[in-house]
Design an enzyme around this catalytic site. Structure first.
Site, PDB file in Angstrom:
ATOM      1  N   SER A  66      37.216  13.791  51.110  1.00  0.00           N
ATOM      2  CA  SER A  66      38.030  14.876  50.547  1.00  0.00           C
ATOM      3  C   SER A  66      39.471  14.490  50.257  1.00  0.00           C
ATOM      4  O   SER A  66      40.218  15.296  49.694  1.00  0.00           O
ATOM      5  CB  SER A  66      38.007  16.091  51.479  1.00  0.00           C
ATOM      6  OG  SER A  66      36.823  16.826  51.284  1.00  0.00           O
ATOM      7  N   LYS A  69      40.711  15.105  46.806  1.00  0.00           N
ATOM      8  CA  LYS A  69      41.317  16.342  46.303  1.00  0.00           C
ATOM      9  C   LYS A  69      42.792  16.166  45.970  1.00  0.00           C
ATOM     10  O   LYS A  69      43.367  17.016  45.275  1.00  0.00           O
ATOM     11  CB  LYS A  69      41.114  17.466  47.305  1.00  0.00           C
ATOM     12  CG  LYS A  69      39.648  17.897  47.461  1.00  0.00           C
ATOM     13  CD  LYS A  69      39.506  19.068  48.402  1.00  0.00           C
ATOM     14  CE  LYS A  69      38.061  19.561  48.487  1.00  0.00           C
ATOM     15  NZ  LYS A  69      37.181  18.646  49.249  1.00  0.00           N
ATOM     16  N   SER A 130      40.332  22.586  52.291  1.00  0.00           N
ATOM     17  CA  SER A 130      39.493  21.570  51.645  1.00  0.00           C
ATOM     18  C   SER A 130      38.211  22.178  51.089  1.00  0.00           C
ATOM     19  O   SER A 130      37.139  21.560  51.137  1.00  0.00           O
ATOM     20  CB  SER A 130      39.154  20.445  52.634  1.00  0.00           C
ATOM     21  OG  SER A 130      38.699  19.294  51.950  1.00  0.00           O
ATOM     22  N   LYS A 258      46.220  15.157  53.447  1.00  0.00           N
ATOM     23  CA  LYS A 258      44.811  15.478  53.187  1.00  0.00           C
ATOM     24  C   LYS A 258      43.880  14.676  54.077  1.00  0.00           C
ATOM     25  O   LYS A 258      43.990  13.460  54.181  1.00  0.00           O
ATOM     26  CB  LYS A 258      44.471  15.190  51.715  1.00  0.00           C
ATOM     27  CG  LYS A 258      43.141  15.773  51.297  1.00  0.00           C
ATOM     28  CD  LYS A 258      43.202  17.283  51.254  1.00  0.00           C
ATOM     29  CE  LYS A 258      41.827  17.940  51.290  1.00  0.00           C
ATOM     30  NZ  LYS A 258      41.169  17.865  52.605  1.00  0.00           N
TER      31      LYS A 258
END
Length: 447
Positions: A66, A69, A130, A258
């Site tokens: 993730s 992202k 997320s 993140k």
């Protein structure tokens, strides 16, 4: 440091000074004792200059999960800044995205086909929680389809200078989890990036859209507050104040960025924190556990803040001691002063005496064969650059630059001389040459 003390070099027109014992940090992580980072790949970057302070297998290509992202966030914020979309735009939900959003084990907020959501709502779900289906919905809204959005992701990665990457979807999931929807690549493929490329992505995201931190620093927020679909979104960055590991692995000033985890990726995290005037970016990839990624991130960021500091190296207007001018042809004056056009700070190791190398480098396209500038010249015109390079082992910059620099500018204006002045100089030079030749001939008679 008001006098740069550059030493002139006739052929290259460069001025070099070794600042031994003045500024630390020439070799980045070599002089400071770096911690052992238990991750397959890692990198630590100064967010201001892009200077790499630590790296471990930075080019090893792994799944970012993730952390993908961050690219989706970049493209969304870019579109917002260009007024291509707006925060209050309404986004429709396709049946595919609705179906995926019902799988709460994949980090989702539930989305309805018969509802519309604002870009802001979905963006917050993506950046804080997320949320994978929310990310896909934004991709479709922005590009028309997730497949086209993935094309945008790969194009932007190339534009940024990333070298180890492949995007096959917008979320970072394995394609097999996308309920039969494969925007790009095969059914078992997953996005891939190196720690270096991930760090470069984070560097560009923070440089171009620092407002992302307003969202990534949010510990908890309710999705669709006050509705039947209300969901408490707790940030997966558990180093944030008030969250689970904030005290156990304390990092002052942490506010992003993140997390990521899949079977292929293991547990990864791109972190960032600011202390004083210095912001650092860390990336750890493929750690052994959910907790380990925060432990390794804390070790890396705290190492950076403990061992390095930002120092002012050059102040705008600083001149070179003894060599603060360059010859000018066809001008009313025969010399023009040069100085640093901007102030310059660099990340240096604390309590070390490792030297930097500073150089005055003229723009060769502006020089004659004799190494002179040609009038007219305006005050403030850039005539070259002042470059800072490490003289020891150097990890370089995340942008690929060999060294940081600021403009070298003219400190005065030099008007072009009139034809009469130029003619008299030419005549003077002609007779001067004759006199020199005659004098040499006379000397020859007595040698």
């Amino acid at each position: 440091m008001k006098n740069l003390g550059f030493k002139a070099m006739i052929v290259t027109m460069a001025f070099v000074l070794l600042l031994a014992g003045t500024f630390g940090g020439g070799s980045a992580a070599t002089a400071a004792e770096a911690p052992e980072i238990n991750a397959e790949a890692a990198i630590l970057i100064d967010a201001n200059s892009g200077k790499i302070l630590y790296q471990k297998d930075p080019e090893l290509t792994l799944s970012p999960a993730s952390m993908t992202k961050m690219m989706s966030e970049y493209l969304l914020l870019e579109a917002i800044s260009k007024n291509e979309i707006a925060w209050d735009d309404k986004v429709s939900i396709s049946e595919t995205i609705h179906k995926l959003s019902q799988n709460r084990s994949l980090s989702n907020v539930p989305l309805r086909v018969d509802e519309k959501y604002t870009v802001k709502e979905l963006y917050e779900a993506m950046a804080i929680y997320s949320a994978n289906a929310a990310t896909m919905a934004l991709a479709e809204h922005l590009a028309g389809s997730e497949t086209k959005f993935v094309e945008m992701m790969n194009a932007k990665a190339k534009e940024m200078g990333m070298t180890e990457y492949k995007f096959v979807n917008s979320s970072g999931l394995n394609n097999r989890d996308l309920v039969g929807n494969h925007p790009a690549g095969g059914p078992e493929e997953e996005n891939m990036m190196s720690a270096r490329s991930t760090g470069l992505l984070a560097y560009n995201l923070l440089k171009d859209y620092p407002e992302v931190l307003e969202t990534t620093s949010t510990p908890v927020k309710n999705f669709r507050d006050g509705t039947d679909d209300e969901i408490i979104m707790k940030n997966w960055n558990w180093l944030l104040p008030t969250l689970i590991y904030a005290n156990k692995y304390s990092v002052d000033g942490i506010d992003g960025l993140k997390t990521g985890s899949t079977d292929l990726a293991g547990y990864a995290f791109t972190g960032t924190a600011k202390q004083g005037d210095m912001r650092l970016i860390s990336v750890v990839m493929k750690t052994d556990s959910y907790e380990a990624r925060f432990n390794e991130t804390a070790k890396l960021l705290n190492f950076g803040f403990d061992q390095f500091e930002s120092q002012s190296i050059i102040t705008k207007g600083d001149k070179a001691e003894g060599n603060s001018s360059v010859s000018v042809v066809k001008g009313k004056e025969k010399q023009v002063g040069v100085a640093a056009g901007e102030s310059f700070s660099a990340i240096t190791e604390k309590n070390t005496e490792q030297p930097y190398e500073l150089s005055f480098e003229y723009d060769q396209a502006l020089l004659t064969d004799d190494g002179e500038l040609t009038a007219p010249i305006k005050e403030g015109d850039q005539v070259g650059k002042v470059v800072l390079k490490s003289t020891g082992e150097d990890f370089g910059y995340i942008t690929g630059d060999k060294g940081s620099s600021v403009p070298l500018v003219a400190t005065d204006s030099v008007e072009k001389a009139g034809w009469f002045t130029l003619s008299m100089r030419a005549i003077g030079g002609f007779f001067g040459g004759i006199w020199t030749s005659a004098a040499d001939a006379v000397k020859g008679l007595f040698s």
